[in-house]
Design an enzyme around this catalytic site. Structure first.
Site, short mmCIF file in Angstrom:
data_model
loop_
_atom_site.label_atom_id
_atom_site.label_comp_id
_atom_site.label_asym_id
_atom_site.label_seq_id
_atom_site.Cartn_x
_atom_site.Cartn_y
_atom_site.Cartn_z
N GLU A 1 0.71 -1.22 -0.11
CA GLU A 1 0.01 -0.08 0.04
C GLU A 1 0.72 1.19 -0.09
OE1 GLU A 1 -3.50 2.28 2.37
OE2 GLU A 1 -2.58 0.77 3.47
N ASP B 1 9.36 7.72 0.21
CA ASP B 1 8.59 8.43 -0.81
C ASP B 1 8.18 7.30 -1.94
OD1 ASP B 1 8.02 9.88 -3.42
OD2 ASP B 1 8.01 11.59 -1.96
N ASP C 1 -3.12 11.77 -2.41
CA ASP C 1 -3.28 13.38 -2.45
C ASP C 1 -3.78 13.67 -3.92
OD1 ASP C 1 -2.88 16.15 -2.60
OD2 ASP C 1 -1.26 16.07 -1.04
N LYS D 1 -3.97 21.13 -8.75
CA LYS D 1 -3.50 22.18 -9.48
C LYS D 1 -2.94 21.54 -10.76
CE LYS D 1 -2.66 25.84 -6.20
NZ LYS D 1 -1.71 26.76 -5.72
N THR E 1 -10.37 2.51 4.70
CA THR E 1 -9.42 3.46 5.55
C THR E 1 -9.88 4.53 6.55
OG1 THR E 1 -9.36 5.57 3.99
CG2 THR E 1 -8.03 3.51 3.36
#
Length: 219
Positions: free
Chosen positions: A44, A96, A118, A122, A191
């Site tokens: 995950e 990361d 996330d 933009k 979640t």
């Protein structure tokens, strides 16, 4: 909003040292050896506080799970949940997602879960989305042909972007749902975000993307 620094985070992380992999690059190609079995490995990316990965590890003892989260103040809570549940089939690494090729060999991962990533709303931030081509190519480097990415989000714009991105990068889309909790899908593990959004009446979008192989013929 930035998360408040957790008290004694470093100490708490160390208490979970047996399931916290500090140097994951050392285990590239050796994850089954670390788990001590030949069970398939699922990861995950962005595990948050751990509700999903802990729930999945409880349900599927014959699968090895690895949770990736780059924020220590978040992953420490996930590790503590796994410790409290006395799970032996889940490990954690704080890193990361861009480094995924550094810690897994080609074909070492059989499924990737992307839950409520996330959305980076933009347009100029598109390359940071975990379903952008930049990341989908990285996933191809660790999956084998026929393996899956399971994706969930509450963000319709991100979902639409992801549908196009997967299709363009040689992934076959299956089991697409525009309202997961009112569908016939069974075995869903929620979640923390999903629980909150569901209680607010927001639809949850979900898809499964099957990796079809590299466009140049590589498996």
């Amino acid at each position: 909003m930035r998360m408040r620094k957790k008290k004694n985070c470093d100490v708490r992380m160390e208490r979970c040292g047996d399931i916290w992999i500090k140097t994951p690059q050392d285990y590239k190609g050796k994850w089954n050896e670390l788990f001590g079995n030949d069970n398939p490995v699922h990861i995950e990316i962005g595990c948050g506080k751990g509700n999903f990965i802990v729930g999945m590890a409880r349900m599927y003892s014959d699968i090895n799970f690895i949770a990736i989260e780059k924020v220590e103040d978040v992953i420490v809570m996930a590790m503590e949940k796994a410790k409290a549940a006395q799970l032996t089939n889940v490990l954690f690494m704080d890193m990361d997602a861009e480094k995924i090729e550094e810690v897994f060999e080609f074909g070492e991962i059989r499924r990737i879960y992307l839950n409520f990533s996330d959305p980076w709303k933009k347009k100029k931030q598109a390359k940071r989305r975990l379903t952008h081509k930049r990341f989908l190519d990285r996933y191809k480097a660790v999956l084998m042909q026929g393996d899956y990415i399971w994706f969930k989000t509450d963000n319709k714009a991100l979902f639409d972007f992801s549908l196009n991105s997967f299709a363009q990068e040689n992934y076959k889309l299956e089991n697409i749902s525009l309202d997961l909790h009112n569908s016939d899908f069974e075995g869903n593990v929620m979640t923390e975000y999903e629980q909150r959004f569901s209680e607010a009446g927001a639809p949850i979008y979900r898809l499964e993307a099957t990796y079809l192989g590299w466009e140049d013929g590589r498996k």
